[in-house]
Structures are given as structure tokens and as C-alpha cells.
Scaffold this active site. Structure first.
Site, PDB file in Angstrom:
ATOM      1  N   HIS A 264      -9.550  -6.098   8.895  1.00  0.00           N
ATOM      2  CA  HIS A 264     -10.250  -5.928   7.619  1.00  0.00           C
ATOM      3  C   HIS A 264     -11.663  -5.378   7.826  1.00  0.00           C
ATOM      4  O   HIS A 264     -12.509  -5.509   6.946  1.00  0.00           O
ATOM      5  CB  HIS A 264     -10.370  -7.268   6.885  1.00  0.00           C
ATOM      6  CG  HIS A 264      -9.068  -7.913   6.547  1.00  0.00           C
ATOM      7  ND1 HIS A 264      -8.227  -8.448   7.496  1.00  0.00           N
ATOM      8  CD2 HIS A 264      -8.450  -8.110   5.347  1.00  0.00           C
ATOM      9  CE1 HIS A 264      -7.152  -8.958   6.902  1.00  0.00           C
ATOM     10  NE2 HIS A 264      -7.265  -8.767   5.606  1.00  0.00           N
TER      11      HIS A 264
ATOM     12  N   GLU B 263       0.818  -1.207   0.000  1.00  0.00           N
ATOM     13  CA  GLU B 263       0.000   0.000   0.000  1.00  0.00           C
ATOM     14  C   GLU B 263       0.855   1.262   0.000  1.00  0.00           C
ATOM     15  O   GLU B 263       0.462   2.286  -0.577  1.00  0.00           O
ATOM     16  CB  GLU B 263      -0.947  -0.006   1.199  1.00  0.00           C
ATOM     17  CG  GLU B 263      -2.161  -0.894   1.031  1.00  0.00           C
ATOM     18  CD  GLU B 263      -1.839  -2.380   1.041  1.00  0.00           C
ATOM     19  OE1 GLU B 263      -2.602  -3.173   0.468  1.00  0.00           O
ATOM     20  OE2 GLU B 263      -0.805  -2.746   1.645  1.00  0.00           O
TER      21      GLU B 263
END
Length: 225
Positions: free
Chosen positions: A130, A61
Site C-alpha cells: 500500500h 480492480e
């Protein structure tokens, strides 16, 4: 005229229409190309626009965000995707210390037309790393606009506006809305950023909500009326 389509399809249409309109737009992220995105929002983009504009990235990321900020600074309009908003923590330096600040630091000489797409929410059994909704962090960051659509119509119109904006936009998508259907105009349209919509008139209280909580608030209001 309007059509009934899903939230995910509305987002996909917005991406396709904007990429056709502006050749400087590209999409990058994990599995956005051949897989069509984890939630199929980028489906068929690779086939239409090719690998130079739809980039499957490594699992980093920090690198994805760095690519987005750098691409925005050299004249393109990147749309980057994180598979879960939780992973934005790995890219906070690139987004907050660089993307959000550069327009201020240069007195407006530079702009960062970057869209960061990411799904949010818990409750579907994906684990603690998540399942977060981190929009509250970013509304306190000068230089970043935060968008969280509630309906397919808003999703398409707001994403188009976000892509055309010259500032970084964090575009958050509630996972439980991807399959939800709703009316979407057939003609070209945009929904302006930063302008609230009154979904239901009343006289006693004001409820302000975003994303999936809009429909929940409306349902609660209906039961209490």
C-alpha cells in the site's frame, strides 16, 4: 480571486464541477459513494449525482478498470478510483493492453477518455502493498498520460483537464498532500497537461520534480541560496 483550500477539497470541487458540466461523466470505485472515498475526495458526490453516476464497485480492480475502458468506448467519460496505486497491478491488462492501445489500433477512430485516480507514496505505515509510487512504470507506456499534481491549485486544474482529455490519464495523488492547503482560483480554470511550470528561477542547476517533491525541492533551494 483565490481561496485557501485543501488538496482533497480541490479535487472534490473539480469532480463536482465537471460532473455538473458534462452528464456523460461518472465515477466508479471501491467506497466512492456512501463512504465518500477512502480519503474523502468523492465526498457528497452520491448525494448530488445519484447511484447511476457514482458507483460503489466490488473489490476487483480488474473489473473497475474494465468498466472504465468499456464505458469510455461507448461514449461516457469514466473516472475510476483505486484506493491505492499498488492495486493497479491487478488491472494492467485492461489499462495497458486495451485502454492505452485502442486509439492506435483503430487509427484514431476510437478514443478512450478515461481518468484513473489513485493515491501514491509510503511513509505512513500502511505496509509494502500500500506504499508504492509507480508513476515511472506508466510514463513508458504509449497512450497513457501521467499526471502528479503538487499543489491544490494544480490538483483542481489538472484534474479538470484530465477529465476533458480524450486519452487515458493516470492521475496520481500523493497521500501526504491531501490535507495540504494552498491558493485555488475562485473562477473557472484549467491547468494544461504536459506543460511544466517554473516554480523558482535560478542560474546554476535545474531540478525537475513532481507531486510532494516539488515543495521539498523548493525548500532545499531556499536553504542553499
Amino acid at each position: 480571486m483565490t481561496r485557501q483550500i485543501s488538496f482533497a477539497v480541490a479535487l472534490n470541487e473539480a469532480l463536482k464541477e465537471e460532473m455538473r458540466r458534462d452528464p456523460t461523466i461518472f465515477v466508479a470505485g471501491e467506497d466512492v459513494g456512501r463512504m465518500g472515498g477512502l480519503f474523502k475526495v468523492t465526498q457528497d458526490l452520491l448525494e448530488e449525482f445519484g447511484s447511476s453516476r457514482v458507483l460503489d464497485t466490488p473489490i476487483s480492480e480488474a473489473a473497475i478498470a474494465g468498466l472504465g475502458v468499456g464505458g469510455a468506448l461507448v461514449g461516457t467519460r469514466p473516472i475510476i478510483e483505486f484506493q491505492f496505486v499498488d492495486f493497479v497491478t491487478i488491472a494492467m491488462d485492461q489499462i495497458i493492453n486495451h485502454g492505452a492501445k485502442l486509439r492506435y489500433m483503430t487509427g484514431g477512430m476510437l478514443s478512450v477518455p478515461l481518468v484513473i485516480r489513485a493515491p501514491v507514496c509510503g511513509g505512513i505505515g500502511l505496509g509494502a502493498q500500500h506504499s508504492q509510487s509507480l508513476e515511472a512504470w506508466f510514463v513508458h507506456v504509449p497512450g497513457i498520460k501521467v499526471v502528479m499534481p503538487a499543489t491544490p491549485g494544480d490538483a483542481k486544474g489538472l484534474l479538470k483537464s484530465a477529465i476533458r482529455d480524450d486519452n487515458p490519464v493516470l492521475f496520481l495523488e500523493h497521500r501526504r498532500l491531501y490535507a495540504a492547503t494552498g491558493d485555488v482560483p475562485s473562477e473557472e480554470y484549467v491547468v494544461p497537461l504536459g506543460k511544466a511550470e517554473v516554480r523558482r528561477e535560478g542560474s546554476d542547476i535545474t531540478v525537475v520534480s513532481t507531486g510532494r517533491t516539488v515543495s521539498l525541492a523548493l525548500a532545499a533551494a531556499e536553504r542553499l541560496s
